[in-house]
Design a protein around this motif. Structure first.
Motif, mmCIF file in Angstrom:
data_model
loop_
_atom_site.group_PDB
_atom_site.id
_atom_site.type_symbol
_atom_site.label_atom_id
_atom_site.label_comp_id
_atom_site.label_asym_id
_atom_site.label_seq_id
_atom_site.Cartn_x
_atom_site.Cartn_y
_atom_site.Cartn_z
ATOM 1 N N PRO A 22 2.610 -20.544 15.081
ATOM 2 C CA PRO A 22 2.152 -20.795 16.456
ATOM 3 C C PRO A 22 2.496 -19.594 17.330
ATOM 4 O O PRO A 22 3.271 -18.726 16.914
ATOM 5 C CB PRO A 22 2.998 -22.010 16.878
ATOM 6 C CG PRO A 22 4.263 -21.891 16.087
ATOM 7 C CD PRO A 22 3.872 -21.246 14.775
ATOM 8 N N ALA A 23 1.925 -19.550 18.518
ATOM 9 C CA ALA A 23 2.262 -18.474 19.450
ATOM 10 C C ALA A 23 3.764 -18.530 19.740
ATOM 11 O O ALA A 23 4.290 -19.589 20.091
ATOM 12 C CB ALA A 23 1.462 -18.657 20.739
ATOM 13 N N MET A 24 4.433 -17.430 19.546
ATOM 14 C CA MET A 24 5.878 -17.334 19.791
ATOM 15 C C MET A 24 6.130 -16.039 20.568
ATOM 16 O O MET A 24 6.084 -14.941 19.982
ATOM 17 C CB MET A 24 6.656 -17.263 18.460
ATOM 18 C CG MET A 24 6.466 -18.442 17.527
ATOM 19 S SD MET A 24 7.321 -19.927 18.053
ATOM 20 C CE MET A 24 8.996 -19.594 17.599
ATOM 21 N N GLU A 57 1.443 -14.180 20.183
ATOM 22 C CA GLU A 57 2.145 -14.734 21.350
ATOM 23 C C GLU A 57 1.326 -14.746 22.647
ATOM 24 O O GLU A 57 0.411 -13.929 22.831
ATOM 25 C CB GLU A 57 3.402 -13.910 21.581
ATOM 26 C CG GLU A 57 3.158 -12.463 21.955
ATOM 27 C CD GLU A 57 4.352 -11.559 21.618
ATOM 28 O OE1 GLU A 57 4.582 -11.303 20.421
ATOM 29 O OE2 GLU A 57 5.053 -11.140 22.557
ATOM 30 N N ALA A 58 1.745 -15.642 23.555
ATOM 31 C CA ALA A 58 1.090 -15.786 24.862
ATOM 32 C C ALA A 58 0.823 -14.426 25.482
ATOM 33 O O ALA A 58 1.746 -13.646 25.722
ATOM 34 C CB ALA A 58 1.979 -16.622 25.781
ATOM 35 N N GLN A 100 -3.355 -15.962 21.606
ATOM 36 C CA GLN A 100 -3.193 -16.992 22.634
ATOM 37 C C GLN A 100 -3.351 -16.357 24.010
ATOM 38 O O GLN A 100 -2.620 -15.425 24.361
ATOM 39 C CB GLN A 100 -1.820 -17.658 22.552
ATOM 40 C CG GLN A 100 -1.735 -18.847 23.511
ATOM 41 C CD GLN A 100 -0.377 -19.527 23.534
ATOM 42 O OE1 GLN A 100 0.621 -18.915 23.901
ATOM 43 N NE2 GLN A 100 -0.328 -20.796 23.152
ATOM 44 N N HIS A 179 -3.885 -21.340 26.247
ATOM 45 C CA HIS A 179 -2.599 -22.006 26.473
ATOM 46 C C HIS A 179 -2.752 -22.966 27.659
ATOM 47 O O HIS A 179 -2.733 -22.553 28.810
ATOM 48 C CB HIS A 179 -1.510 -20.976 26.755
ATOM 49 C CG HIS A 179 -0.118 -21.526 26.596
ATOM 50 N ND1 HIS A 179 0.142 -22.878 26.507
ATOM 51 C CD2 HIS A 179 1.088 -20.910 26.480
ATOM 52 C CE1 HIS A 179 1.451 -23.062 26.359
ATOM 53 N NE2 HIS A 179 2.041 -21.889 26.334
ATOM 54 N N HIS A 182 2.796 -26.520 28.282
ATOM 55 C CA HIS A 182 4.091 -25.970 28.714
ATOM 56 C C HIS A 182 4.138 -25.595 30.191
ATOM 57 O O HIS A 182 4.857 -24.673 30.584
ATOM 58 C CB HIS A 182 4.483 -24.759 27.855
ATOM 59 C CG HIS A 182 4.570 -25.091 26.393
ATOM 60 N ND1 HIS A 182 4.577 -24.159 25.397
ATOM 61 C CD2 HIS A 182 4.639 -26.284 25.757
ATOM 62 C CE1 HIS A 182 4.655 -24.736 24.212
ATOM 63 N NE2 HIS A 182 4.685 -26.049 24.410
ATOM 64 N N ARG A 232 -4.330 -25.266 23.151
ATOM 65 C CA ARG A 232 -2.974 -25.809 23.023
ATOM 66 C C ARG A 232 -2.684 -26.683 24.238
ATOM 67 O O ARG A 232 -2.763 -26.221 25.381
ATOM 68 C CB ARG A 232 -1.949 -24.686 22.917
ATOM 69 C CG ARG A 232 -0.528 -25.210 22.912
ATOM 70 C CD ARG A 232 0.480 -24.226 22.377
ATOM 71 N NE ARG A 232 0.822 -24.590 21.015
ATOM 72 C CZ ARG A 232 1.988 -24.310 20.433
ATOM 73 N NH1 ARG A 232 2.915 -23.640 21.082
ATOM 74 N NH2 ARG A 232 2.242 -24.679 19.209
ATOM 75 N N THR A 266 1.185 -29.840 21.397
ATOM 76 C CA THR A 266 2.574 -29.641 21.791
ATOM 77 C C THR A 266 2.883 -30.621 22.916
ATOM 78 O O THR A 266 2.117 -31.574 23.132
ATOM 79 C CB THR A 266 2.794 -28.157 22.189
ATOM 80 O OG1 THR A 266 4.170 -27.949 22.505
ATOM 81 C CG2 THR A 266 1.956 -27.751 23.370
ATOM 82 N N MET A 324 4.364 -23.638 11.955
ATOM 83 C CA MET A 324 5.823 -23.558 11.822
ATOM 84 C C MET A 324 6.293 -22.371 12.635
ATOM 85 O O MET A 324 5.926 -21.239 12.319
ATOM 86 C CB MET A 324 6.176 -23.274 10.352
ATOM 87 C CG MET A 324 6.623 -24.454 9.588
ATOM 88 S SD MET A 324 7.269 -23.846 8.009
ATOM 89 C CE MET A 324 6.881 -25.252 7.037
ATOM 90 N N GLY A 325 7.084 -22.628 13.645
ATOM 91 C CA GLY A 325 7.503 -21.553 14.535
ATOM 92 C C GLY A 325 8.827 -20.922 14.150
ATOM 93 O O GLY A 325 8.879 -19.927 13.417
HETATM 94 C C1 LIG Z 1 11.172 -17.973 21.185
HETATM 95 C C2 LIG Z 1 10.008 -18.893 21.397
HETATM 96 C C3 LIG Z 1 8.855 -18.380 21.974
HETATM 97 C C4 LIG Z 1 7.751 -19.217 22.176
HETATM 98 N N1 LIG Z 1 6.609 -18.708 22.729
HETATM 99 C C5 LIG Z 1 5.511 -19.491 22.883
HETATM 100 C C6 LIG Z 1 4.286 -18.954 23.365
HETATM 101 O O1 LIG Z 1 4.146 -17.758 23.610
HETATM 102 N N2 LIG Z 1 3.251 -19.813 23.505
HETATM 103 C C7 LIG Z 1 3.334 -21.139 23.194
HETATM 104 O O2 LIG Z 1 2.363 -21.877 23.337
HETATM 105 N N3 LIG Z 1 4.481 -21.667 22.715
HETATM 106 C C8 LIG Z 1 5.554 -20.870 22.532
HETATM 107 N N4 LIG Z 1 6.687 -21.382 21.974
HETATM 108 C C9 LIG Z 1 6.649 -22.729 21.386
HETATM 109 C C10 LIG Z 1 6.313 -22.610 19.897
HETATM 110 O O3 LIG Z 1 4.980 -22.173 19.695
HETATM 111 C C11 LIG Z 1 6.488 -23.944 19.140
HETATM 112 O O4 LIG Z 1 5.560 -24.874 19.650
HETATM 113 C C12 LIG Z 1 7.891 -24.493 19.263
HETATM 114 O O5 LIG Z 1 8.849 -23.494 18.956
HETATM 115 C C13 LIG Z 1 8.098 -25.693 18.334
HETATM 116 O O6 LIG Z 1 7.862 -25.330 16.997
HETATM 117 P P1 LIG Z 1 9.074 -25.001 15.979
HETATM 118 O O7 LIG Z 1 10.029 -26.165 16.057
HETATM 119 O O8 LIG Z 1 8.413 -24.862 14.645
HETATM 120 O O9 LIG Z 1 9.722 -23.726 16.437
HETATM 121 C C14 LIG Z 1 7.812 -20.580 21.797
HETATM 122 C C15 LIG Z 1 8.989 -21.070 21.224
HETATM 123 C C16 LIG Z 1 10.074 -20.241 21.021
HETATM 124 C C17 LIG Z 1 11.313 -20.818 20.368
#
Ligand SMILES: Cc1cc2nc3c(=O)[nH]c(=O)nc-3n(C[C@H](O)[C@H](O)[C@H](O)COP(=O)(O)O)c2cc1C
Length: 366
Positions: A22-24, A57-58, A100, A179, A182, A232, A266, A324-325
């Motif tokens: 996912p976007a992180m 990522e976003a 994203q 996005h 959140h 999302r 989410t 899986m993030g």
């Molecule tokens: C460090 C970090 C950065 C994240 N950045 C984004 C993001 O850019 N865009 C988004 O939609 N969610 C973001 N998330 C949420 C993750 O995409 C994901 O939905 C969330 O971590 C739950 O999944 P996981 O338990 O597998 O980590 C972020 C989460 C973390 C921990």
């Protein structure tokens, strides 16, 4: 049949596995909100190994839509060119590169989440800016009261999403994710917690969903027919009077009619404080409900940490795609250990031989 390693088709794009990152956000952008080649190329190349989809990522569609000054942006040619390299390293590993697109709305102008002054509003003296939002309501205590967007600013935001989509396609991304979760701009218009407008964009369900629906339609028009559009969504707000799972079920078919192909399920993030559940796979029932009640393809995410869990979620019909993030941030070789053929040639023998034993010992020939 192992569903996890069975291709998933979205429009004309085939994901070789049903596992995605996912976007992180990594908050490592170079000046100009460009990807930093030393960071982003290595990061995304590694995380694409063995994956069906990698959602980068976003990435902000406009400077005022950055959540932090360290985010990626996509509003100029330099950014388009630099992001093309990120898309390329992902595709070179056989994964589908997705981007994203985000506007942080009232959650703009913050610091990145770590460090002494981390996860806090960014003061003007430190380079902060005025966030835009449906209504002049701060995200949480200590956050700036955002500016209420004018109809002209709303129209501009829709245009910015479409322009960034066209740039993402030019850069070589094969899917775009909006996005709308959140607490970011698109979610904040959906939720009565953040949206108190009395014009066409606020009030009843129809009015609060207008911005997202207009954005989906406009982005769809900027995206070639063969490429999928993911949305999302925070399926629930966890706050009384907020957006609900029933609302998500109601909007999903409308978004499908507007041109969305999958809902990435989410939750939360509209305001603080909020109390959310947790535990293994805790968010996945939202993906199951949306999928079962609407027939719309879904992605599940949230504390999915093993391939066994991922397989179960696919087998029991919770979702079409497992994201899986954090697990893949720390263990990017997880999918390839179970499917060495999907790894680059220099890793394949190592993967095949180091995962052969279940007791943690390397096989004797090493
Ligand atoms: C460090 C970090 C950065 C994240 N950045 C984004 C993001 O850019 N865009 C988004 O939609 N969610 C973001 N998330 C949420 C993750 O995409 C994901 O939905 C969330 O971590 C739950 O999944 P996981 O338990 O597998 O980590 C972020 C989460 C973390 C921990």
């Amino acid at each position: 049949m192992d569903m996890l390693f069975t291709p998933l088709r979205l429009r004309d794009v085939e994901l070789r596995t049903r596992l995605g990152l996912p976007a992180m956000s990594t908050y490592q952008a170079a000046p100009g909100n460009l990807p930093d080649p030393r960071w982003h190329l290595a990061h995304y190349q590694t995380r694409a190994v063995g994956m069906g989809l990698v959602v980068v990522e976003a990435t902000a569609v406009a400077p005022e839509g950055l959540a932090t000054p360290d985010d990626l942006g996509l509003w100029d040619d330099d950014q388009t060119q630099a992001l093309a390299e990120v898309a390329e390293v992902i595709a070179a590993q056989g994964a589908v590169p997705a981007l994203q697109l985000s506007h942080a709305g009232r959650k703009a102008s913050r610091t990145r989440p770590w460090g002494e002054s981390g996860d806090a509003p960014l003061a003007e003296a430190d380079g902060g800016w005025m966030p835009l939002a449906p209504s002049p309501l701060a995200f949480a205590d200590g956050y700036r009261v955002p500016a209420e967007m004018t109809p002209q600013q709303i129209e501009t935001a829709v245009t910015q999403f479409a322009a960034a989509t066209a740039r993402a396609v030019t850069a070589g991304f094969r899917a775009v994710e909006l996005h709308a979760g959140h607490g970011r701009l698109l979610h904040s218009f959906l939720s009565p917690i953040a949206n108190r407008r009395t014009d066409a964009y606020g009030g009843d369900f129809h009015s609060r969903t207008l911005l997202l629906r207009q954005t989906v339609r406009t982005v769809r028009a900027a995206l070639p027919d063969e490429l999928p559009l993911l949305v999302r969504m925070s399926c629930v707000d966890f706050l009384p009077g907020g957006w609900t799972l029933d609302d998500t079920v109601r909007i999903a078919p409308l978004l499908a009619a507007d041109g969305a192909d999958l809902i990435d399920c989410t939750s939360g993030g509209i305001a603080r404080p909020e109390t959310r559940p947790t535990g293994p796979c805790w968010q996945t029932p939202y993906a199951a409900t949306v999928r079962h009640k609407t027939g719309m393809p879904t992605a599940a995410v949230g504390k999915i940490t093993t391939l066994g869990q991922a397989r179960e979620l696919l087998a029991d019909g919770t979702c079409d795609l497992v994201l899986m993030g954090r697990q893949l941030l720390v263990d990017p070789m997880l999918p390839a250990r179970h499917a060495p053929d999907l790894a680059p040639a220099p890793y394949q023998r190592a993967l095949a031989t180091t995962t052969a034993t279940s007791d943690g010992h390397l096989p004797p020939e090493l």
